[in-house]
Scaffold this active site. Structure first.
Site, short mmCIF file in Angstrom:
data_model
loop_
_atom_site.label_atom_id
_atom_site.label_comp_id
_atom_site.label_asym_id
_atom_site.label_seq_id
_atom_site.Cartn_x
_atom_site.Cartn_y
_atom_site.Cartn_z
N CYS A 1 0.79 -1.23 0.00
CA CYS A 1 0.00 0.00 0.00
C CYS A 1 0.82 1.28 0.00
O CYS A 1 0.74 2.08 -0.94
CB CYS A 1 -0.96 -0.01 1.20
SG CYS A 1 -2.29 -1.21 1.05
N ILE A 2 1.59 1.51 1.05
CA ILE A 2 2.16 2.84 1.26
C ILE A 2 3.19 3.24 0.20
O ILE A 2 3.21 4.40 -0.21
CB ILE A 2 2.78 2.96 2.67
CG1 ILE A 2 1.79 2.48 3.71
CG2 ILE A 2 3.15 4.40 2.97
CD1 ILE A 2 2.33 2.51 5.12
#
Length: 442
Positions: free
Chosen positions: A273-274
């Site tokens: 995700c990040i």
């Protein structure tokens, strides 16, 4: 039609199809199964399907007991046969959404999945994308593909929603069922149906006005984390030059009961995700001639951290009058976070690549990843095996870089076996050694 489908959900006769049985899809399958919903999983990976059939775990933190129960259940099945799509009432799409080499959205997995789903779609089905993506994906990409391949109309013949995954692999405090689920629909009926489905198995549903709002929620969550991690990474570099321990600063700041949220610096960003998702918004913003300067600056800082670790390694070796070239370097931890076997987007890969560029002799140790399996971007490391953890082996390295701070590693032992350790995770906090050791905080 809607009332009939809602009745099937209430009676738990509504079959949930999950496409993609990885770190998102498999826990989702388990969550619905645990709440007595019939589930059919789809994946192109035959190894995953065989593992489910045989009750063998392929994601370590999910465990043997869960896999065995899925295998034994008459209400759970898994297949590579996508022609079985008409058997299910809902299709939850949990497929990768990586970046390409230009750091732009790579939607090939979503597109291919939607083409396959569209070819097999029937009236009354619900299609929900769970993959993190840019605002507008559902309306602009998914629905047109589904309609063109099926000949059906979204909102009339079938329902569409978006509900972003919020998985945190290895987090013992939260699992799929205990994390509230944001839901946005193509129509109000789509929202109602998706919320009713998730309400059977998730602690809370949070409906929002439409799919692009739900897509924006997930992007915002990850941008928030990426920017704040970049901030503490930058502080780490600055405070190090001032001979100030950034971890001591953050621990003290964290005692403030309001107005501060602690983030921890490290060797870079990992996980699906990040490191990726904020750039989906950056890409989409260009369509509206808008700049995302915070996101881009955060990305620059976070992607620079592996090089910072290497710079600290150079300094540490120099203190021992050794060059990095031809030195034997052990990188401790391949997973992107502690205590999992998830190496997606792990910054350790960049550290390994940089060490090779400096012509160091590189090895790794990770108790959760005994051998590096194929990845989308680091095939050159496929088949590389973790070293054994023993005094003789570890003592043979010129330096050890702590890239991931697994809790099962004995760091006191490490301090006794190595006299040059570069600690990018503050894993050696409180550790002392009798030897003439150099601890470098990277």
């Amino acid at each position: 039609m809607l009332q009939e489908l809602l009745g099937k959900i209430e009676n738990k006769e509504y079959t949930v199809g999950i496409v993609g049985l990885g770190y998102v899809g498999l826990p989702l399958m388990w969550t619905f199964h645990s709440n007595n919903m019939p589930v059919l999983g789809f994946d192109i990976d035959t190894d995953k399907i065989e593992s489910i059939e045989q009750g063998k775990p392929y994601i370590k933190h999910l465990g043997q007991e869960m896999m065995q129960k899925l295998s034994d259940s008459e209400k759970c099945d898994a297949t590579t046969d996508f022609s079985r799509i008409p058997e299910v009432d809902a299709l939850l799409l949990c497929v990768p959404t990586p970046l390409d080499h230009h750091r732009e959205p790579d939607m090939q997995y979503v597109e291919k999945t939607c083409l396959t789903v569209g070819e097999n779609l029937r009236k009354g089905q619900l299609v929900v994308l769970e993959s993190t993506t840019y605002p507008g994906t559902t309306e602009e990409l998914i629905i047109p593909i589904l309609e063109s391949k099926s000949g059906l109309t979204a909102g009339e013949d079938f329902y569409v929603a978006y509900s972003p995954e919020r998985e945190d692999p290895g987090n013992i405090n939260f699992d799929t069922g205990s994390i509230p689920k944001v839901v946005g629909g193509h129509t109000q009926e789509g929202i109602d149906l998706a919320c009713a489905l998730y309400d059977t198995s998730i602690v809370e549903t949070v409906p929002v006005s439409d799919t692009k709002t739900a897509e924006a929620v997930k992007i915002t969550e990850n941008v928030f984390r990426a920017v704040n991690i970049a901030l503490v990474n930058e502080l780490k570099v600055v405070f190090s030059e001032m001979d100030i321990d950034v971890h001591e600063v953050l621990d003290a700041a964290d005692t403030k009961p309001f107005g501060f949220m602690k983030f921890v610096p490290g060797p870079g960003l990992g996980g699906h995700c990040i490191p990726i998702d904020p750039f989906y918004l950056t890409w989409k913003a260009r369509e509206y001639e808008e700049n995302t300067r915070f996101i881009e600056l955060a990305g620059e800082i976070n992607t620079s951290m592996p090089q910072y670790v290497i710079d600290q390694t150079l300094k540490a070796l120099n203190a021992h009058k050794k060059p990095l070239n031809d030195s034997d370097i052990l990188v401790l931890g391949l997973a992107y976070k502690p205590d999992v076997d998830d190496m997606r987007e792990s910054p350790t890969f960049k550290i390994l690549d940089l060490l090779e560029e400096y012509e160091a002799n590189v090895s790794y140790y990770d108790p959760h990843i005994p051998e590096i399996k194929p990845t989308r971007e680091h095939d050159e490391w496929t088949g590389t095996k973790s070293i054994s953890w023993d005094k003789k082996t570890v003592e043979g390295f010129d330096a050890v870089i702590i890239s991931t701070d697994h809790s099962c590693v004995d760091y006191q032992q490490l301090a006794e076996w190595s006299d040059c350790i570069i600690d990018s995770r503050n894993a050696l906090k409180g550790i002392e050694s009798q030897s003439d050791i150099h601890f470098w905080k990277a």
